[in-house]
Design an enzyme around this catalytic site. Structure first.
Site, PDB file in Angstrom:
ATOM      1  N   THR A  26      45.849  27.202  49.336  1.00  0.00           N
ATOM      2  CA  THR A  26      46.845  27.090  50.410  1.00  0.00           C
ATOM      3  C   THR A  26      46.871  25.671  50.984  1.00  0.00           C
ATOM      4  O   THR A  26      47.940  25.160  51.308  1.00  0.00           O
ATOM      5  CB  THR A  26      46.587  28.110  51.537  1.00  0.00           C
ATOM      6  OG1 THR A  26      45.221  28.030  51.931  1.00  0.00           O
ATOM      7  CG2 THR A  26      46.907  29.528  51.099  1.00  0.00           C
ATOM      8  N   HIS A 118      43.706  35.636  35.547  1.00  0.00           N
ATOM      9  CA  HIS A 118      45.118  36.007  35.534  1.00  0.00           C
ATOM     10  C   HIS A 118      45.966  35.041  34.715  1.00  0.00           C
ATOM     11  O   HIS A 118      47.188  35.023  34.844  1.00  0.00           O
ATOM     12  CB  HIS A 118      45.652  36.105  36.976  1.00  0.00           C
ATOM     13  CG  HIS A 118      45.008  37.220  37.764  1.00  0.00           C
ATOM     14  ND1 HIS A 118      45.129  37.335  39.131  1.00  0.00           N
ATOM     15  CD2 HIS A 118      44.234  38.256  37.364  1.00  0.00           C
ATOM     16  CE1 HIS A 118      44.447  38.406  39.534  1.00  0.00           C
ATOM     17  NE2 HIS A 118      43.893  38.973  38.486  1.00  0.00           N
ATOM     18  N   SER A 191      39.886  34.858  48.928  1.00  0.00           N
ATOM     19  CA  SER A 191      40.553  36.008  48.296  1.00  0.00           C
ATOM     20  C   SER A 191      40.486  37.209  49.214  1.00  0.00           C
ATOM     21  O   SER A 191      39.454  37.451  49.852  1.00  0.00           O
ATOM     22  CB  SER A 191      39.897  36.354  46.959  1.00  0.00           C
ATOM     23  OG  SER A 191      40.468  37.540  46.428  1.00  0.00           O
ATOM     24  N   SER A 192      41.579  37.981  49.264  1.00  0.00           N
ATOM     25  CA  SER A 192      41.585  39.201  50.064  1.00  0.00           C
ATOM     26  C   SER A 192      40.804  40.318  49.362  1.00  0.00           C
ATOM     27  O   SER A 192      40.550  41.364  49.950  1.00  0.00           O
ATOM     28  CB  SER A 192      43.025  39.659  50.303  1.00  0.00           C
ATOM     29  OG  SER A 192      43.660  39.962  49.075  1.00  0.00           O
ATOM     30  N   VAL A 234      38.073  27.457  53.759  1.00  0.00           N
ATOM     31  CA  VAL A 234      37.322  27.034  52.564  1.00  0.00           C
ATOM     32  C   VAL A 234      37.256  25.512  52.435  1.00  0.00           C
ATOM     33  O   VAL A 234      36.311  24.987  51.846  1.00  0.00           O
ATOM     34  CB  VAL A 234      37.924  27.622  51.259  1.00  0.00           C
ATOM     35  CG1 VAL A 234      37.740  29.126  51.196  1.00  0.00           C
ATOM     36  CG2 VAL A 234      39.382  27.240  51.100  1.00  0.00           C
TER      37      VAL A 234
HETATM   38  P1  OAD Z   1      45.702  36.959  48.733  1.00  0.00           P
HETATM   39  O1  OAD Z   1      46.950  36.279  49.176  1.00  0.00           O
HETATM   40  O2  OAD Z   1      45.704  38.439  48.659  1.00  0.00           O
HETATM   41  O3  OAD Z   1      44.499  36.561  49.701  1.00  0.00           O
HETATM   42  C1  OAD Z   1      44.230  35.220  50.038  1.00  0.00           C
HETATM   43  C2  OAD Z   1      43.223  35.210  51.180  1.00  0.00           C
HETATM   44  O4  OAD Z   1      42.874  33.858  51.442  1.00  0.00           O
HETATM   45  C3  OAD Z   1      43.732  35.812  52.472  1.00  0.00           C
HETATM   46  O5  OAD Z   1      42.825  36.810  52.911  1.00  0.00           O
HETATM   47  C4  OAD Z   1      43.767  34.621  53.460  1.00  0.00           C
HETATM   48  O6  OAD Z   1      43.322  34.974  54.754  1.00  0.00           O
HETATM   49  C5  OAD Z   1      42.771  33.683  52.835  1.00  0.00           C
HETATM   50  N1  OAD Z   1      43.015  32.247  53.081  1.00  0.00           N
HETATM   51  C6  OAD Z   1      44.195  31.569  53.056  1.00  0.00           C
HETATM   52  N2  OAD Z   1      44.010  30.255  53.259  1.00  0.00           N
HETATM   53  C7  OAD Z   1      42.660  30.084  53.440  1.00  0.00           C
HETATM   54  C8  OAD Z   1      41.822  28.960  53.709  1.00  0.00           C
HETATM   55  N3  OAD Z   1      42.324  27.709  53.814  1.00  0.00           N
HETATM   56  N4  OAD Z   1      40.492  29.181  53.845  1.00  0.00           N
HETATM   57  C9  OAD Z   1      39.965  30.430  53.743  1.00  0.00           C
HETATM   58  N5  OAD Z   1      40.706  31.519  53.483  1.00  0.00           N
HETATM   59  C10 OAD Z   1      42.033  31.358  53.322  1.00  0.00           C
HETATM   60  O7  OAD Z   1      45.302  36.266  47.346  1.00  0.00           O
HETATM   61  P2  OAD Z   1      44.316  36.786  46.183  1.00  0.00           P
HETATM   62  O8  OAD Z   1      43.175  37.543  46.737  1.00  0.00           O
HETATM   63  O9  OAD Z   1      44.030  35.620  45.325  1.00  0.00           O
HETATM   64  O10 OAD Z   1      47.729  38.483  40.992  1.00  0.00           O
HETATM   65  O11 OAD Z   1      45.272  37.768  45.401  1.00  0.00           O
HETATM   66  C11 OAD Z   1      44.853  38.344  44.209  1.00  0.00           C
HETATM   67  C12 OAD Z   1      45.990  38.537  43.241  1.00  0.00           C
HETATM   68  O12 OAD Z   1      47.081  39.209  43.879  1.00  0.00           O
HETATM   69  C13 OAD Z   1      46.631  37.281  42.740  1.00  0.00           C
HETATM   70  O13 OAD Z   1      45.902  36.642  41.711  1.00  0.00           O
HETATM   71  C14 OAD Z   1      47.945  37.774  42.221  1.00  0.00           C
HETATM   72  C15 OAD Z   1      48.333  38.701  43.351  1.00  0.00           C
HETATM   73  O14 OAD Z   1      49.114  39.782  42.995  1.00  0.00           O
HETATM   74  C16 OAD Z   1      48.560  38.281  39.936  1.00  0.00           C
HETATM   75  O15 OAD Z   1      49.532  37.547  39.993  1.00  0.00           O
HETATM   76  C17 OAD Z   1      48.181  39.045  38.690  1.00  0.00           C
END
Ligand code: OAD
Length: 245
Positions: A26, A118, A191-192, A234
């Site tokens: 992000t 992915h 990651s969420s 992060v």
């Molecule tokens: P998410 O968007 O679900 O979660 C990202 C997390 O990062 C959230 O909980 C935010 O609070 C946190 N976040 C954002 N910026 C941050 C920062 N600077 N420092 C710390 N935390 C921060 O993303 P993923 O868990 O990656 O799949 O999602 C998993 C998968 O869902 C993706 O790979 C994608 C999606 O559907 C596919 O495309 C197959």
């Protein structure tokens, strides 16, 4: 402090693994998927479903072009979190990085032992013969009207990422599972932890004895599996770990 705890356990570990999600990118200008400003509030995930590619490959590519434009509109570069993770590996503290991201930023930052669970947006693959090539020229062709762009074999090209409705590459999952099992230090960053199978990795690591840490702005689905939960950015915590270890 929590960071000191993570640093102390990292110093003692033999196999350290980092699992990343959209939150590490992000700060590079790539929106996360979930939450208010998430990509899935802007784009319809159904547009990128396996069924859409089959039923309407031209429309799939038109939407994919729009998504790529949105994601690379500025110049996207690795941030302090990617850099710190790469340095931790280069200095021998971290053994492998497993990422759910398809943006290629870990590789650009210099991470070598990288599992892209992915897939990657930096390549396209032929849906028929499987041949892979660089994505950029193919997106260029699509922008000029070749929709869908096709392989030399005649097959439809597609981004080399896992689409909704598709299963993950078996080999990548096996490697990630094995690493989680072997790790004695396992850190989740940004990651969420809502999407399987990545979301199952911290629990797997904890069950085989790893110290599990989670660095995330919000609470995650798997905070219970972690010995240390740091609710912070992060781009400050990863460099802090890297400096202090
Ligand atoms: P998410 O968007 O679900 O979660 C990202 C997390 O990062 C959230 O909980 C935010 O609070 C946190 N976040 C954002 N910026 C941050 C920062 N600077 N420092 C710390 N935390 C921060 O993303 P993923 O868990 O990656 O799949 O999602 C998993 C998968 O869902 C993706 O790979 C994608 C999606 O559907 C596919 O495309 C197959």
């Amino acid at each position: 402090s929590k960071v000191a705890d993570l640093v102390a356990s990292l110093r003692e570990s033999d196999t350290a693994v980092v699992l990343t999600g959209a939150g590490v990118s992000t700060a590079s200008g790539i929106p996360a998927f979930r939450g208010e400003d998430g990509l899935w509030s802007e784009f319809d995930p159904k547009a990128f479903h396996r069924r859409r590619l089959d039923a309407d490959p031209a429309g799939f590519w038109a939407d994919r072009l729009e998504l790529r434009e949105r994601l690379t509109g500025g110049s996207i570069e690795p941030n302090a979190a990617h850099e710190a993770i790469a340095t931790l590996e280069a200095e021998g503290h971290v053994d492998a990085v497993v990422t759910q991201n398809v943006d290629g930023l870990h590789r650009e930052a210099g991470t070598e032992n990288l599992i892209e669970l992915h897939g990657t947006n930096e390549q396209v693959a032929c849906d028929d013969c499987g041949r892979r090539t660089a994505a950029e020229p193919v997106f260029g062709r699509a922008a000029e009207g070749e929709r869908p762009p096709r392989c030399e074999c005649g097959g439809v090209l597609r981004p080399d990422v896992v689409l909704f409705g598709e299963s993950l590459p078996g080999e990548a999952i096996e490697r990630a599972n094995w690493l989680a099992h072997r790790a004695d230090w396992f850190l989740v960053a940004g990651s969420s932890l809502t999407v399987a199978p990545a979301a199952g990795l911290p629990g797997r690591a904890a069950r085989s004895g790893a110290t599990v840490g989670i660095v995330n702005l919000e609470s995650t689905e798997k905070d219970d599996a972690a010995a240390v939960v740091v609710r912070a950015d992060v781009t400050t915590i990863l460099p802090a770990i890297e400096r202090r270890v």
